[in-house]
Design a protein around this motif. Structure first.
Motif, PDB file in Angstrom:
ATOM      1  N   GLU A  24      -6.264  -9.877   0.230  1.00 63.22           N
ATOM      2  CA  GLU A  24      -5.434  -9.353   1.323  1.00 63.22           C
ATOM      3  C   GLU A  24      -4.034  -9.036   0.833  1.00 63.22           C
ATOM      4  O   GLU A  24      -3.454  -8.016   1.207  1.00 63.22           O
ATOM      5  N   ARG A  27      -4.230  -5.841  -1.124  1.00 63.81           N
ATOM      6  CA  ARG A  27      -4.400  -4.687  -0.231  1.00 63.81           C
ATOM      7  C   ARG A  27      -3.076  -4.289   0.406  1.00 63.81           C
ATOM      8  O   ARG A  27      -2.738  -3.117   0.508  1.00 63.81           O
ATOM      9  N   SER A  31      -1.061  -0.809  -0.139  1.00 63.93           N
ATOM     10  CA  SER A  31      -0.684   0.082   0.958  1.00 63.93           C
ATOM     11  C   SER A  31       0.813   0.374   0.938  1.00 63.93           C
ATOM     12  O   SER A  31       1.233   1.497   1.218  1.00 63.93           O
TER      13      SER A  31
END
Length: 72
Positions: A24, A27, A31
């Motif tokens: 997570e 990620r 982003s």
């Protein structure tokens, strides 16, 4: 004593749930990087358009000066 131990384990479990996993975190970092890349690509495109405009202006000025020199 046993109840305190269970409570402690419960709160430790809650802390682990709140912390994002490695995947997570990656990620989210990806982003953020993608967003930065989009912004920077936009800036680069804007600057490229400005440079093309300057080149056109300089070419027009050069042509104008060459035409004036040819008349003389």
């Amino acid at each position: 004593m046993e109840a305190a131990k269970k409570l402690q384990l419960y709160f430790i479990g809650l802390q682990r749930d709140d912390q994002p996993t490695k995947a997570e975190s990656l990620r989210k970092e990806i982003s953020v990087m993608e967003e930065e890349l989009k912004i920077k690509n936009g800036i680069i495109k804007k600057q490229e358009r400005m440079i093309q405009g300057w080149r056109k202006e300089l070419k027009d000025q050069l042509d104008k000066h060459n035409n004036e020199l040819e008349r003389v």
